[in-house]
Scaffold this motif. Sequence first.
Motif, PDB file in Angstrom:
ATOM      1  N   ILE A 111       0.854  -1.196   0.000  1.00  0.00           N
ATOM      2  CA  ILE A 111       0.000   0.000   0.000  1.00  0.00           C
ATOM      3  C   ILE A 111       0.882   1.236   0.000  1.00  0.00           C
ATOM      4  O   ILE A 111       1.900   1.268   0.692  1.00  0.00           O
ATOM      5  N   GLN A 112       0.483   2.226  -0.762  1.00  0.00           N
ATOM      6  CA  GLN A 112       1.166   3.516  -0.740  1.00  0.00           C
ATOM      7  C   GLN A 112       0.139   4.640  -0.643  1.00  0.00           C
ATOM      8  O   GLN A 112      -0.865   4.633  -1.364  1.00  0.00           O
ATOM      9  N   LEU A 113       0.386   5.557   0.265  1.00  0.00           N
ATOM     10  CA  LEU A 113      -0.413   6.783   0.356  1.00  0.00           C
ATOM     11  C   LEU A 113       0.507   7.935   0.006  1.00  0.00           C
ATOM     12  O   LEU A 113       1.599   8.061   0.578  1.00  0.00           O
ATOM     13  N   ARG A 114       0.083   8.755  -0.944  1.00  0.00           N
ATOM     14  CA  ARG A 114       0.896   9.888  -1.376  1.00  0.00           C
ATOM     15  C   ARG A 114       0.113  11.180  -1.148  1.00  0.00           C
ATOM     16  O   ARG A 114      -0.911  11.414  -1.792  1.00  0.00           O
ATOM     17  N   SER A 115       0.592  11.987  -0.216  1.00  0.00           N
ATOM     18  CA  SER A 115      -0.007  13.300   0.104  1.00  0.00           C
ATOM     19  C   SER A 115      -1.523  13.208   0.281  1.00  0.00           C
ATOM     20  O   SER A 115      -2.281  13.997  -0.287  1.00  0.00           O
ATOM     21  N   VAL A 116      -1.959  12.228   1.085  1.00  0.00           N
ATOM     22  CA  VAL A 116      -3.396  12.002   1.269  1.00  0.00           C
ATOM     23  C   VAL A 116      -3.967  12.950   2.325  1.00  0.00           C
ATOM     24  O   VAL A 116      -3.479  13.016   3.457  1.00  0.00           O
ATOM     25  N   SER A 117      -4.974  13.704   1.928  1.00  0.00           N
ATOM     26  CA  SER A 117      -5.724  14.545   2.858  1.00  0.00           C
ATOM     27  C   SER A 117      -7.193  14.138   2.816  1.00  0.00           C
ATOM     28  O   SER A 117      -7.697  13.724   1.768  1.00  0.00           O
ATOM     29  N   ARG A 118      -7.842  14.243   3.976  1.00  0.00           N
ATOM     30  CA  ARG A 118      -9.282  13.979   4.027  1.00  0.00           C
ATOM     31  C   ARG A 118      -9.927  15.059   4.878  1.00  0.00           C
ATOM     32  O   ARG A 118      -9.619  15.196   6.064  1.00  0.00           O
ATOM     33  N   ARG A 119     -10.776  15.831   4.225  1.00  0.00           N
ATOM     34  CA  ARG A 119     -11.472  16.905   4.922  1.00  0.00           C
ATOM     35  C   ARG A 119     -12.972  16.637   4.908  1.00  0.00           C
ATOM     36  O   ARG A 119     -13.503  16.099   3.933  1.00  0.00           O
ATOM     37  N   TYR A 120     -13.626  17.016   5.973  1.00  0.00           N
ATOM     38  CA  TYR A 120     -15.077  16.875   6.081  1.00  0.00           C
ATOM     39  C   TYR A 120     -15.682  18.260   6.263  1.00  0.00           C
ATOM     40  O   TYR A 120     -15.099  19.114   6.934  1.00  0.00           O
ATOM     41  N   GLY A 121     -16.859  18.462   5.675  1.00  0.00           N
ATOM     42  CA  GLY A 121     -17.524  19.760   5.814  1.00  0.00           C
ATOM     43  C   GLY A 121     -16.924  20.769   4.849  1.00  0.00           C
ATOM     44  O   GLY A 121     -16.109  20.452   3.988  1.00  0.00           O
ATOM     45  N   SER A 122     -17.345  22.032   5.001  1.00  0.00           N
ATOM     46  CA  SER A 122     -16.841  23.084   4.116  1.00  0.00           C
ATOM     47  C   SER A 122     -16.855  24.417   4.849  1.00  0.00           C
ATOM     48  O   SER A 122     -17.485  24.560   5.898  1.00  0.00           O
ATOM     49  N   GLY A 123     -16.143  25.366   4.275  1.00  0.00           N
ATOM     50  CA  GLY A 123     -16.098  26.708   4.852  1.00  0.00           C
ATOM     51  C   GLY A 123     -15.479  26.703   6.242  1.00  0.00           C
ATOM     52  O   GLY A 123     -14.500  26.016   6.499  1.00  0.00           O
ATOM     53  N   HIS A 124     -16.102  27.461   7.163  1.00  0.00           N
ATOM     54  CA  HIS A 124     -15.568  27.585   8.525  1.00  0.00           C
ATOM     55  C   HIS A 124     -15.702  26.291   9.318  1.00  0.00           C
ATOM     56  O   HIS A 124     -15.016  26.108  10.331  1.00  0.00           O
ATOM     57  N   SER A 125     -16.599  25.395   8.884  1.00  0.00           N
ATOM     58  CA  SER A 125     -16.826  24.154   9.643  1.00  0.00           C
ATOM     59  C   SER A 125     -15.992  22.982   9.106  1.00  0.00           C
ATOM     60  O   SER A 125     -16.243  21.838   9.442  1.00  0.00           O
ATOM     61  N   THR A 126     -15.017  23.264   8.250  1.00  0.00           N
ATOM     62  CA  THR A 126     -14.180  22.197   7.694  1.00  0.00           C
ATOM     63  C   THR A 126     -13.318  21.559   8.785  1.00  0.00           C
ATOM     64  O   THR A 126     -12.682  22.249   9.576  1.00  0.00           O
ATOM     65  N   VAL A 127     -13.330  20.228   8.807  1.00  0.00           N
ATOM     66  CA  VAL A 127     -12.476  19.465   9.723  1.00  0.00           C
ATOM     67  C   VAL A 127     -11.488  18.677   8.878  1.00  0.00           C
ATOM     68  O   VAL A 127     -11.877  17.959   7.955  1.00  0.00           O
ATOM     69  N   THR A 128     -10.187  18.819   9.162  1.00  0.00           N
ATOM     70  CA  THR A 128      -9.162  18.074   8.432  1.00  0.00           C
ATOM     71  C   THR A 128      -8.773  16.847   9.252  1.00  0.00           C
ATOM     72  O   THR A 128      -8.088  16.960  10.276  1.00  0.00           O
ATOM     73  N   ALA A 129      -9.236  15.672   8.818  1.00  0.00           N
ATOM     74  CA  ALA A 129      -8.950  14.428   9.548  1.00  0.00           C
ATOM     75  C   ALA A 129      -7.567  13.885   9.192  1.00  0.00           C
ATOM     76  O   ALA A 129      -6.881  13.315  10.036  1.00  0.00           O
ATOM     77  N   LEU A 130      -7.159  14.047   7.925  1.00  0.00           N
ATOM     78  CA  LEU A 130      -5.819  13.669   7.473  1.00  0.00           C
ATOM     79  C   LEU A 130      -5.230  14.842   6.713  1.00  0.00           C
ATOM     80  O   LEU A 130      -5.915  15.457   5.895  1.00  0.00           O
ATOM     81  N   ASP A 131      -3.960  15.121   6.959  1.00  0.00           N
ATOM     82  CA  ASP A 131      -3.335  16.304   6.377  1.00  0.00           C
ATOM     83  C   ASP A 131      -2.021  15.925   5.688  1.00  0.00           C
ATOM     84  O   ASP A 131      -0.990  15.761   6.340  1.00  0.00           O
ATOM     85  N   GLN A 132      -2.098  15.716   4.374  1.00  0.00           N
ATOM     86  CA  GLN A 132      -0.896  15.459   3.554  1.00  0.00           C
ATOM     87  C   GLN A 132      -0.077  14.270   4.071  1.00  0.00           C
ATOM     88  O   GLN A 132       1.134  14.363   4.278  1.00  0.00           O
ATOM     89  N   VAL A 133      -0.747  13.140   4.268  1.00  0.00           N
ATOM     90  CA  VAL A 133      -0.063  11.952   4.795  1.00  0.00           C
ATOM     91  C   VAL A 133       0.549  11.140   3.652  1.00  0.00           C
ATOM     92  O   VAL A 133      -0.136  10.774   2.694  1.00  0.00           O
ATOM     93  N   SER A 134       1.848  10.887   3.759  1.00  0.00           N
ATOM     94  CA  SER A 134       2.536  10.005   2.817  1.00  0.00           C
ATOM     95  C   SER A 134       3.139   8.851   3.610  1.00  0.00           C
ATOM     96  O   SER A 134       3.940   9.065   4.528  1.00  0.00           O
TER      97      SER A 134
END
Length: 257
Positions: A18-41
Amino acid sequence: MGGHMHEPGNRRSNGEAIQLRSVSRRYGSGHSTVTALDQVSLSFSQGTFTAVMGPSGSGKSTLLQCAAGLDRPTSGAVTVGGTELTRLNETELTLLRRERIGFVFQAFNLMPCLTAEQNVALPLRLAGRRPTRARVREVLEQVGLGGHARHRPTEMSGGQQQRVALARALITRPEVLFGDEPTGALDSQTSREVLKLLRSMVDSEEHTVVMVTHDPVAASYADRVVFLVDGGVNGELIGASADAIAARMTRLEAAPC
């Protein structure tokens, strides 16, 4: 807290499972955005056992879900055995998960009305394939339950049920086995038995295992422990003892936000 200590490096790696390259996962939008994963490699080599740890809310489960194709990253790429998941449509993704990935969760998720062998055969039946009794018995033997094929979940202990769940995950001969707190519902003795089983699958069968856990003793069975904090990788330990892993976790949990 002694725990099991594994010395890695006794197997030749066959490449990246398995390879993850710069994986980000955000939920919601605007001011309510939650970043669960931030540029994970990250990469996970074939025939290795990796534990993923981190404080509550660090992104452990999101990492596992993205790596396993259960959730789509907002950006970045995930590759399993050379196939880039982010390029697949939902049908292709479902087929890949069904045929090439195994899952074991804290909840055993067995069908109570089915016997152990029927539960194990279920993934193949759902895929429209007819499992042979020999193959079903083979994986039950592999997890030490050869004599329990006709038992229903209510007739088995928690540890035996988790072994059935493990056999069910192995029936398709997956390239990668993902565990989300697979020993979380078990007592310490039973937990050790299941962890030894996972360890032996990696050592003798060259399975690739990625396990999210909060337990330093469980993590000490892995070759490598990857730590997440606030959706990012915060270092790793190789072949570490439960004490060393616990000390690292204590420092991470005590760190100021």
